[in-house]
Design a protein around this motif. Structure first.
Motif, mmCIF file in Angstrom:
data_model
loop_
_atom_site.group_PDB
_atom_site.id
_atom_site.type_symbol
_atom_site.label_atom_id
_atom_site.label_comp_id
_atom_site.label_asym_id
_atom_site.label_seq_id
_atom_site.Cartn_x
_atom_site.Cartn_y
_atom_site.Cartn_z
ATOM 1 N N UNK A 35 0.782 -1.229 0.077
ATOM 2 C CA UNK A 35 -0.169 0.062 -0.025
ATOM 3 C C UNK A 35 1.085 1.288 0.008
ATOM 4 N N UNK A 36 2.211 1.150 0.280
ATOM 5 C CA UNK A 36 3.278 2.281 0.244
ATOM 6 C C UNK A 36 3.759 2.394 -1.296
ATOM 7 N N UNK A 37 3.273 1.667 -2.276
ATOM 8 C CA UNK A 37 3.717 1.750 -3.601
ATOM 9 C C UNK A 37 2.967 2.456 -4.611
ATOM 10 N N UNK A 38 3.504 3.397 -4.995
ATOM 11 C CA UNK A 38 2.738 4.443 -5.863
ATOM 12 C C UNK A 38 3.224 4.364 -7.398
ATOM 13 N N UNK A 39 2.250 4.046 -8.244
ATOM 14 C CA UNK A 39 2.591 3.683 -9.625
ATOM 15 C C UNK A 39 2.924 5.283 -10.204
ATOM 16 N N UNK A 40 4.074 5.418 -10.890
ATOM 17 C CA UNK A 40 4.748 6.851 -11.180
ATOM 18 C C UNK A 40 4.850 6.921 -12.660
ATOM 19 N N UNK A 41 5.509 6.207 -13.426
ATOM 20 C CA UNK A 41 5.601 6.390 -14.783
ATOM 21 C C UNK A 41 6.035 4.984 -15.366
ATOM 22 N N UNK A 42 6.029 4.979 -16.905
ATOM 23 C CA UNK A 42 6.399 3.755 -17.597
ATOM 24 C C UNK A 42 7.262 4.285 -18.656
ATOM 25 N N UNK A 43 8.481 3.465 -18.734
ATOM 26 C CA UNK A 43 9.504 3.866 -19.789
ATOM 27 C C UNK A 43 9.817 2.688 -20.613
ATOM 28 N N UNK A 44 10.044 2.794 -21.948
ATOM 29 C CA UNK A 44 10.351 1.762 -22.730
ATOM 30 C C UNK A 44 11.841 2.102 -23.359
ATOM 31 N N UNK A 45 12.738 1.264 -23.263
ATOM 32 C CA UNK A 45 14.067 1.436 -23.706
ATOM 33 C C UNK A 45 13.824 1.629 -24.995
ATOM 34 N N UNK A 46 14.798 2.615 -25.691
ATOM 35 C CA UNK A 46 15.113 3.130 -26.815
ATOM 36 C C UNK A 46 15.206 1.978 -28.137
ATOM 37 N N UNK A 47 14.621 2.135 -29.065
ATOM 38 C CA UNK A 47 14.598 0.814 -30.007
ATOM 39 C C UNK A 47 16.110 0.596 -30.329
ATOM 40 N N UNK A 48 17.182 1.565 -30.472
ATOM 41 C CA UNK A 48 18.308 1.100 -30.991
ATOM 42 C C UNK A 48 19.124 0.209 -29.774
ATOM 43 N N UNK A 49 18.864 0.058 -28.704
ATOM 44 C CA UNK A 49 19.433 -0.642 -27.438
ATOM 45 C C UNK A 49 19.376 -2.053 -27.925
ATOM 46 N N UNK A 50 20.248 -2.692 -27.676
ATOM 47 C CA UNK A 50 20.263 -4.284 -27.939
ATOM 48 C C UNK A 50 19.540 -5.320 -26.712
ATOM 49 N N UNK A 51 19.540 -4.478 -25.591
ATOM 50 C CA UNK A 51 18.553 -4.833 -24.306
ATOM 51 C C UNK A 51 17.565 -4.009 -24.191
ATOM 52 N N UNK A 52 16.310 -4.107 -24.208
ATOM 53 C CA UNK A 52 15.282 -3.538 -23.787
ATOM 54 C C UNK A 52 14.336 -3.801 -22.909
ATOM 55 N N UNK A 53 13.717 -2.569 -22.256
ATOM 56 C CA UNK A 53 12.839 -3.089 -20.884
ATOM 57 C C UNK A 53 11.820 -2.168 -21.228
ATOM 58 N N UNK A 54 10.552 -2.984 -20.875
ATOM 59 C CA UNK A 54 9.385 -2.122 -20.567
ATOM 60 C C UNK A 54 9.178 -1.947 -18.962
#
Length: 204
Positions: free
Chosen positions: A104-123
């Protein structure tokens, strides 16, 4: 929001441009992003926890918030992608710092996707983890070489001075927090966040 690549150190910008040009020349398809979570641990005094990754790790040498990829165990109870990411964030905090943050102390803040040119990507889903105690008790492991509790303003000053190397999502998050003076202000800002459209940085 302004482009997250604006105002970054020249060496970092040159690196990102080189990666982008190399990827464009390769003709390859972008890697599929993996679900991940990041937790910005925030104390009542306004300090957040930053950890410097070992050079040989992903984001090596950078100062980051605790976090990592979602594991199968995070999906076991089912739920939405956001709920799985939240469980991953809580797990990563325990594993990387030894601290326990209540759900309950966790607040959703943002969502970032790694740029397409990076070999390892994360959502990556970013969460604010509210820490009640004025704690400095962090049990670092092999994924961290150093840690500091700093206010957003102090962290940004270190970044501007070239003392704290950080990636654009970390810097943008710190800039957002620097404008919020209380926990109530952070909670109110989190309620207004829309994570349905992730931020996908593109070079200016």
């Amino acid at each position: 929001m302004t482009n997250p690549f604006d105002g970054i150190p020249g060496a970092d910008l040159a690196y990102f441009r080189e990666q982008s040009e190399r990827f464009a020349a390769s003709g390859a398809s972008p890697a599929v992003p993996r679900l991940a979570a990041t937790a910005i641990l925030l104390r009542p005094d306004g300090a957040v926890l930053l950890m410097r990754r070992p050079v040989k790790m992903v984001f090596g040498g950078r100062w980051v918030f605790p976090g990592g990829s979602a594991d199968p165990i995070d999906a076991e109870p089912g739920g939405s992608e956001l709920e799985i990411a939240a469980r991953a964030a809580l797990r990563e905090v325990r594993e990387e710092t030894g601290l326990v943050v209540a759900a309950e102390q966790l607040l959703a803040w943002a969502r970032w996707v790694t740029p397409e040119f990076e070999p390892r990507r994360f959502d990556t889903y970013f969460f604010i983890g509210l820490v009640d105690a004025e704690t400095d008790a962090v049990e670092v492991n092999g994924e961290t070489e150093e840690h500091r509790w700093l206010t957003a303003t102090a962290a940004l000053a270190g970044y501007a001075a070239g003392q704290l190397s950080m990636l654009p999502p970390t810097v943008v998050t710190l800039r957002e927090l620097a404008d919020l003076s209380t926990m109530d202000a952070v909670r109110a800002a989190a309620v207004a966040k829309d994570l349905s459209s992730p931020i996908l940085p593109r070079l200016p």
